[in-house]
Enzyme design. Structure first.
Site, mmCIF file in Angstrom:
data_model
loop_
_atom_site.group_PDB
_atom_site.id
_atom_site.type_symbol
_atom_site.label_atom_id
_atom_site.label_comp_id
_atom_site.label_asym_id
_atom_site.label_seq_id
_atom_site.Cartn_x
_atom_site.Cartn_y
_atom_site.Cartn_z
ATOM 1 N N ASP A 30 -2.737 -5.813 -35.646
ATOM 2 C CA ASP A 30 -3.135 -6.562 -35.141
ATOM 3 C C ASP A 30 -2.988 -6.097 -33.738
ATOM 4 O O ASP A 30 -2.309 -5.491 -33.551
ATOM 5 C CB ASP A 30 -2.527 -7.848 -35.136
ATOM 6 N N GLY A 33 -6.190 -7.850 -28.028
ATOM 7 C CA GLY A 33 -6.520 -8.442 -27.313
ATOM 8 C C GLY A 33 -5.626 -7.621 -26.310
ATOM 9 O O GLY A 33 -5.997 -7.352 -24.819
ATOM 10 N N ARG A 43 -10.617 -8.587 -23.656
ATOM 11 C CA ARG A 43 -10.247 -8.122 -25.007
ATOM 12 C C ARG A 43 -10.736 -7.173 -26.213
ATOM 13 O O ARG A 43 -10.430 -6.800 -26.677
ATOM 14 C CB ARG A 43 -10.105 -9.653 -25.437
ATOM 15 N N HIS A 47 -10.693 -4.241 -28.843
ATOM 16 C CA HIS A 47 -11.434 -3.791 -30.541
ATOM 17 C C HIS A 47 -12.153 -2.382 -29.979
ATOM 18 O O HIS A 47 -11.697 -1.397 -31.652
ATOM 19 C CB HIS A 47 -12.475 -5.318 -30.644
ATOM 20 N N GLU A 77 -10.566 -16.903 -40.469
ATOM 21 C CA GLU A 77 -10.161 -18.073 -39.436
ATOM 22 C C GLU A 77 -10.802 -17.275 -38.550
ATOM 23 O O GLU A 77 -11.146 -18.004 -37.371
ATOM 24 C CB GLU A 77 -8.821 -18.050 -39.367
ATOM 25 N N TRP A 79 -14.014 -16.726 -37.277
ATOM 26 C CA TRP A 79 -14.893 -17.062 -36.732
ATOM 27 C C TRP A 79 -14.871 -18.534 -35.206
ATOM 28 O O TRP A 79 -15.726 -18.985 -35.010
ATOM 29 C CB TRP A 79 -15.859 -18.129 -38.008
ATOM 30 N N LEU A 141 -10.456 9.043 -51.575
ATOM 31 C CA LEU A 141 -9.973 8.051 -51.290
ATOM 32 C C LEU A 141 -10.494 6.602 -51.355
ATOM 33 O O LEU A 141 -11.899 7.096 -50.828
ATOM 34 C CB LEU A 141 -9.160 8.275 -49.117
#
Ligand code: IPE
Ligand code: IPE
Ligand code: MG
Length: 259
Positions: A30, A33, A43, A47, A77, A79, A141
């Site tokens: 997180d 942005g 923003r 990303h 969420e 979307w 991994l």
């Protein structure tokens, strides 16, 4: 700042020889942005910068001998975000799948995507399947990307699979328990989640691995995801090494078991 009992890596050096390494680490990536806004950019650039952190953390996890790394890339969420931002995230996902998976394969990494994939475009779904198939036999991994994933969805889809088995007669109602439900959740074939990291300064799970995180150690840091690289990942591992995991027992019992 992070929620570690020790605030720098230096005094941890003595533990380097027999450091406790989490077998399975998950990250809520997180802060993209806000990182971009701090740079005076849109923003989207956050990303894009976040992809570099994914590369760094994957490399660091391999180096530290972590067995499984699960990254929250897009929640069920998310979307609700502006259509343009969702579009960019989908394009980025597609780009990473086409460009990066070969490299993952070269490093013997098994790649998979968890979540409700039915909402993604057909092209993206095909690309996901292709990437998973390419790396399916790899023994290094295990990198799981959570996309259109929700912890509640995961538990509900597991319950539905069990209900179906009972309805078909291949399973008895009395056989439904924590073990059989667990078998139907995402990531059931991987080691138990040991460490859950959240970057970006918030203290919440945001509907990530709710079932799997039952006894995971939680690590929260203010660092925004694009600034989270190898050194920051190692700091989280050092913090994990300092935690006393008791699993309901007394501290004394737990310490006696450790040696
Ligand atoms: C995380 O960064 C990435 C996704 C949720 C896709 P954010 O985009 O949530 O960044 P902030 O929290 O707004 O800074
Ligand atoms: C969580 O971040 C989801 C991902 C990192 C993919 P969000 O930014 O969507 O979380 P909330 O909405 O602040 O809880
Ligand atoms: Mg966020």
């Amino acid at each position: 700042m992070d929620n570690c009992s020790v605030d720098n890596g230096e005094d941890l050096a003595v533990h380097a020889g027999n450091k406790k390494i989490p077998q399975h680490v998950a990250i809520i990536m997180d802060g993209n942005g806000r990182w971009a806004q701090l740079q005076g950019k849109g923003r989207v650039s956050g990303h894009k910068a976040g992809v570099e952190s994914v590369r760094a953390v994957v490399a660091s996890a391999r180096k530290s001998n972590v067995k499984a790394l699960t990254l929250f890339a897009f929640s069920s969420e998310n979307w609700q975000r502006p259509v343009k931002e969702v579009g960019v995230l989908m394009d980025l996902f597609m780009y990473v799948l086409t460009k990066e998976v070969k490299r993952l394969h070269k490093h013997n990494i098994r790649f998979q995507v968890i979540g409700d994939l039915s909402r993604f475009s057909e092209k993206l779904q095909k690309n996901i399947t292709k990437s998973e198939q390419l790396t399916a036999e790899n023994t290094g991994l295990v990198l799981s990307i959570a996309a259109n994933y929700g912890g509640r969805w995961d538990i509900a889809q597991a319950a539905k699979k069990l209900a179906f088995k009972v309805q078909q007669g291949s399973m008895k109602l009395d056989d439904i328990d924590e073990l059989t439900l667990n078998e139907q959740t995402c990531l059931a074939d991987l080691p138990t989640l040991d460490l859950l990291i959240r970057t970006g300064g918030d203290f919440r799970i945001s509907n990530f691995l709710m079932w799997q995180a039952a006894y995971a150690e939680l690590y929260f840091t203010d660092i925004l995801w694009p600034d989270f690289k190898e050194a920051q990942f190692e700091q989280a591992l050092n913090c994990f090494d300092q935690r006393e995991r008791r699993f309901g027992k007394t501290g004394e019992q737990a310490r006696n078991e450790e040696v």
